[in-house]
Enzyme design. Structure first.
Site, short mmCIF file in Angstrom:
data_model
loop_
_atom_site.label_atom_id
_atom_site.label_comp_id
_atom_site.label_asym_id
_atom_site.label_seq_id
_atom_site.Cartn_x
_atom_site.Cartn_y
_atom_site.Cartn_z
CB THR A 135 54.01 47.89 83.45
OG1 THR A 135 53.91 47.14 82.45
CG2 THR A 135 56.06 47.61 82.93
CG ASP A 136 48.61 50.50 84.42
OD1 ASP A 136 48.07 48.77 83.79
OD2 ASP A 136 48.14 51.32 85.06
CG PHE A 137 46.34 47.15 78.93
CD1 PHE A 137 45.84 47.17 79.66
CD2 PHE A 137 46.76 48.16 77.76
CE1 PHE A 137 45.55 45.53 78.90
CE2 PHE A 137 46.08 46.83 76.91
CZ PHE A 137 45.57 45.78 77.29
#
Ligand code: BGC
Length: 756
Positions: free
Chosen positions: A297-299
Site C-alpha cells: 500500500t501507500d503510506f
C-alpha cells in the site's frame, strides 16, 4: 476380409491411444506429486511456509518506517521490538550498511525462523548522488540515459543496504497544479510507457540476485495523477476509455518489463479507493496482466479507507484490502493488529494470507536473501560506490540533457545565448543563485546538499576569469521585498543578468499542489524590478513543475527551463549558459498560458466545433488563445534544424504491412546539436473519436553543422490500436494523418489509409 482387417487395425489404434493417454496422465500425476518439479523458489517458499505459524505469516505482511528520511533512521521506534519478534517483513527509510546490518541481524538471528528483511526506500531520482527530478530527465527523451540513471541510482542505493525502491512513479498527469508531476514523466502515454520500461530495467537489471540491482515498485496504482482540481490525494473519476487509453499504459509497460512490486494509490478510482480496489489489483493487475509480484500500500492507506467512507473500522479495512489483493501494509499496522482475529473468527480466509506471504517470500528468495541475508550489506562496497565519479559524471550528463531552452531572442548583434566567455561582470540574482538544498528537488532521498554544485559555483568553475556578482533578492515565499534594492544595484553593475528563480524543494512533490503556478512569493515582482534596469537578462526557471510566466516574463529574451537538476545542477546550467553544451531537452509537459487552460495537453480531441480564433462559436476562450505558451515536445537549440520531404513508403497499407515514414532533417546552423525528431499520428475517423495527435515515435539524433539526415520510423497497424466502441483494443481501417516535426505543434504532414 479386408473389412475385418481394417476393423482390427482401428481397434488396435484406439487401444494404443487410450494407453498413451493413461500413461501420460500417470506421469503428470507423478510430476505434480514430485516437489522437485517445482521451481526451486516455490519449493523453498512452500517448505518455509509449512513451518510458519499464522502469526509469523502475518508478520511478513508489514512494512514499517525506520524514521525520518533525510535526517536519518532511528533504532528507537517500536518497530525494533517487532523486528525481533519476527513481525516485520520489510523496513523503509533505513539507510547505511551498518544500520541495516544490525536490523538484518535481529531479523535473522533473533527470530525463530530467521526470515530476512527487505529494505525499501524512495530512490526516486538517486540515492545520495541526486539526478534531475524524473520530470526533468524525461525531457531528455534519451531512454539509454534514463536506464543508466536508474541503474546507477540502484547501484548506489544497493551499496547502502537498500534492495527495494519505491520507483518508478508512472502517474500520467495533465495538471501542473498537482505537485507530484515532478516525480513523473509528463503527459503522454507513449513516452511515459517507454520510460516506464526503461526505468524498471535500469533498477532491476538482468539478475535480481546481483547486489547492485534493486526491486522496482510501480506506483501509484492507479491514476493518481488525475486528482480533481489538481489537489493531491483528491478524488479521481474518469471514463474507462480515458483510463485505458491514457493512464494505464505506463503501468502496464512496467509490469511487462518485469517490475517486481506495485504500490497502491491514495486516491479512489470510480468510487472505490485504490487500496481496496479489486478491479485494479486483481482483475487488471493480476488477471489481465499476469503480475506475479507483490502489492504494497501507500503510506497508511489501509487506515485511510475509514476516512474515504469505504470501511467502518480497521477490521473492515483489513478485510477489504486483503481481499482486493493488497499483500503488504505500509505503516498503518492494521494487518498486524487485525488479521489474526479475523482468521480466527472466519472473517478472512487463511488462504488469502498465504497468498500474500508467498508473494513476498518469493521476492526475498529472488533477491538471494535466503542464500545470504547480508548480500546487500557490505561496508567496503558502500564506501567505494557512494558519490563515486562514475555516478557523479552520469548525474552531470543527465542534468545537461534535461535542460529545455524555451526562448532565445536576438539581442544586440545576435542571439543572447550562449553567453560570451568574454563577459566581464555577470550578476546572478534570485533565491536559486547560491542555493544548494533546493537544487536537489523534491524526494531527494539521502542527497547531501553539501555535495551540490550550485549555480554560482557552477559558473565560477566554468568561466574562471568572470566577475560574478550575486544578490538573493527575495525568498521563495513570503512578502519580504527588502532585498530588492540590493538586487537592482547588483544588476546595474552587470553586463548580463541571470535570474535564478523557481520553487523550493517543498513547493512541489507530495502534498504540494498549488492553485496558481507562477513563481511563488514575490519573485515576479523582483523580476519586474530587474527588467527596469534594461540589462540583458536570462531567466532560469528552476522548478519542479511547469511554471506559468506572466506577460512580462514571457518577453525576457532568453528563458531556460532548468527544472531541479540535482547534485550536478550548477555545472550543467553553466555549461549551457556559456555554450559548452548545446541544449537538447524537449518538454514532456505542456506549459500553459495560465491556470485556466488546465488540464492542458497536446492530444486533445477535435470536437464538433473545432477551434477557430475568428469564430466565436467554436471551442475556445474569450480571453486567451487555445494554444499553450509552450507545447509538448518543444525545446530550442543553439543551432537550427530544418525539416523537409516527409515521405511515406506507401499511401495504403494492410494490417500485415509496415509503413515507413521518412523525414529529412538538416542542421542549418553553425554548431553541432541534438534534435528529438517526433512522429505523431491522427486517426481521422473512428468508432470512437480520436485525438488530433498522438505520439507514436521519436529519435534523438546528433547533427553536425550542415549535416542532413533522413530519419525513418516504421508504423505497424498495431501502433494504431485503441479501445474501440466495444472496448476492444484494435486498429480500425480508414484514413490517418502522420506528422513529423520538432514539437507537437510544428510538423510536416502526410496521409495514408489502413485497409482491412
Ligand atoms: C508517497 C509514496 C512513497 C511513500 C513512502 C508516500 O507518502 O505517496 O510515493 O513511496 O510515502 O515514503
Amino acid at each position: 476380409m479386408v473389412r475385418i482387417i481394417w476393423q482390427n487395425r482401428i481397434l488396435s489404434l484406439i487401444l494404443f491411444i487410450v494407453l498413451i493417454i493413461f500413461f501420460s496422465c500417470q506421469s503428470d500425476k507423478k510430476l505434480l506429486n514430485n516437489p522437485s518439479s517445482q521451481k526451486p523458489e516455490t519449493e523453498f517458499v512452500n517448505n518455509l511456509m509449512e513451518r510458519m505459524t499464522l502469526e509469523e505469516k502475518i508478520g511478513q505482511l508489514n512494512l514499517y518506517t525506520a524514521g525520518g528520511d533525510v535526517t536519518g533512521p532511528t533504532m528507537n521506534g517500536n518497530y525494533i521490538a517487532k523486528v525481533k519478534a519476527g513481525r516485520v517483513g520489510a523496513v523503509f527509510n533505513a539507510l547505511s550498511v551498518s544500520f541495516n546490518k544490525e536490523l538484518q541481524r535481529m531479523a535473522v538471528e533473533e527470530t525463530r525462523l530467521g526470515i530476512p528483511l527487505l529494505f525499501g526506500y524512495d530512490v526516486i531520482h538517486g540515492y545520495r548522488t541526486i539526478f534531475p527530478i524524473p520530470l526533468a530527465e524525461s525531457c531528455s527523451w534519451n531512454l539509454e540515459l534514463m536506464e543508466k540513471t536508474a541503474a546507477l541510482a540502484a547501484e548506489e542505493a544497493a551499496s547502502a543496504g537498500i534492495n527495494w525502491t519505491f520507483s518508478p512513479m508512472l502517474d500520467i498527469s495533465r495538471d501542473p497544479r498537482w505537485g507530484r508531476v515532478a516525480e513523473g514523466s509528463g503527459e503522454d502515454p507513449f513516452l511515459c510507457s517507454m520510460i516506464a520500461r526503461t526505468r524498471v530495467k535500469g533498477y532491476q537489471g538482468e539478475d535480481p540476485e546481483s547486489p547492485q540491482t534493486i526491486l522496482a515498485c510501480v506506483k501509484h496504482f492507479a491514476a493518481y495523477g488525475a486528482p480533481v482540481a489538481g489537489r493531491d490525494y483528491a478524488t479521481v473519476d474518469m471514463s474507462e476509455r480515458m483510463f485505458r487509453d491514457v493512464y494505464l499504459p505506463p503501468y502496464q509497460a512496467a509490469i511487462e518489463a518485469g517490475a517486481s512490486t506495485v504500490m497502491t494509490a491514495f486516491n479512489e478510482f470510480d468510487g472505490v479507493p485504490a487500496t481496496a480496489n479489486s478491479y485494479l489489483l486483481d482483475s487488471i493487475l493480476r488477471k489481465e496482466w499476469g503480475f506475479d509480484g507483490f502489492v504494497v500500500t501507500d503510506f497508511n492507506s489501509i487506515k485511510e479507507l475509514n476516512n474515504h467512507g469505504f470501511s467502518e473500522n480497521d477490521e473492515m479495512a483489513a478485510i477489504l484490502s486483503l481481499n482486493a489483493g493488497v499483500d503488504m501494509d505500509m505503516q498503518s499496522d492494521i494487518y498486524a493488529a487485525n488479521l489474526m482475529n479475523l482468521v480466527k473468527s472466519n472473517r478472512i480466509e487463511e488462504k488469502k494470507i498465504d497468498e500474500a506471504v508467498r508473494r513476498i517470500l518469493i521476492m526475498k528468495y529472488r533477491l538471494g536473501l535466503f542464500r545470504d541475508p547480508y548480500l546487500y550489506l557490505d561496508e567496503e562496497r558502500e564506501k567505494a560506490t557512494i558519490y563515486s565519479n562514475k555516478i557523479l559524471n552520469h548525474a552531470l550528463a543527465s542534468a545537461l540533457e534535461s535542460i529545455v531552452l524555451l526562448r532565445n531572442e536576438n539581442y544586440g548583434g545576435g542571439k543572447i545565448l550562449p553567453l560570451s566567455k568574454g563577459i566581464k561582470n555577470l550578476a546572478i540574482i534570485g533565491p536559486m543563485g547560491k542555493n544548494k538544498l533546493d537544487m536537489l528537488g523534491c524526494w531527494h532521498a539521502a542527497g547531501d546538499e553539501r555535495k551540490v554544485t550550485n549555480l554560482f559555483e557552477g559558473i565560477q568553475e566554468q568561466v574562471s576569469q568572470l566577475n560574478i556578482l550575486y544578490s538573493l533578492g527575495c525568498d521563495f515565499e513570503g512578502e519580504d521585498i527588502s532585498g530588492f534594492s540590493h538586487a537592482v544595484k547588483t544588476a546595474q553593475q552587470a553586463d548580463v543578468v541571470i535570474l535564478a528563480m523557481g520553487e523550493n524543494d517543498a513547493q512541489n512533490g507530495e502534498a504540494a499542489s498549488r492553485s496558481q503556478i507562477g513563481f511563488p512569493g514575490v519573485q515576479s515582482r523582483l523580476i519586474a524590478e530587474i527588467r527596469k534596469t534594461g540589462k540583458p537578462t536570462v531567466l532560469l526557471v528552476m522548478a519542479g513543475r511547469p511554471i506559468i510566466l506572466n506577460d512580462e516574463e514571457q518577453q525576457i529574451p532568453a528563458i531556460i527551463n532548468t527544472w531541479h537538476l540535482g547534485t550536478q545542477g550548477g555545472r550543467a546550467i553553466a555549461q549551457v549558459l556559456f555554450g559548452d553544451y548545446n541544449p537538447s531537452g524537449k518538454l514532456t509537459m505542456t506549459i500553459p498560458r495560465n491556470e485556466g487552460q488546465i488540464p492542458v495537453f497536446y492530444s486533445q480531441k477535435n470536437t464538433g466545433r473545432p477551434y477557430n480564433p475568428k469564430d466565436r462559436f467554436t471551442t475556445k476562450y474569450l480571453d486567451i488563445p487555445n494554444e499553450p505558451l509552450f507545447p509538448f515536445g518543444f525545446g530550442l537549440s543553439y543551432t537550427q534544424f530544418d525539416y523537409s520531404s516527409l515521405q511515406l513508403s506507401d499511401s495504403i497499407i494492410s494490417p500485415q504491412e509496415e509503413l515507413v515514414v521518412k523525414v529529412m532533417v538538416r542542421n542549418s546552423g553553425k554548431i553541432s546539436g541534438e534534435e528529438v525528431v517526433q512522429l505523431y499520428v491522427r486517426d481521422l475517423v473512428g468508432s470512437v473519436t480520436r485525438p488530433i495527435k498522438e505520439l507514436k515515435g521519436f529519435r534523438k539524433i546528433l547533427l553536425e553543422p550542415g549535416e542532413i539526415r533522413w530519419v525513418s520510423f516504421t508504423l505497424k497497424s498495431d501502433d494504431l490500436r485503441f479501445y474501440n466502441r466495444e472496448m476492444k483494443f484494435v486498429a480500425e481501417p480508414g484514413a490517418f494523418m502522420v506528422y513529423a516535426g520538432t514539437n507537437s505543434a510544428e510538423c510536416l504532414s502526410a496521409k495514408f489509409n489502413l485497409i482491412p
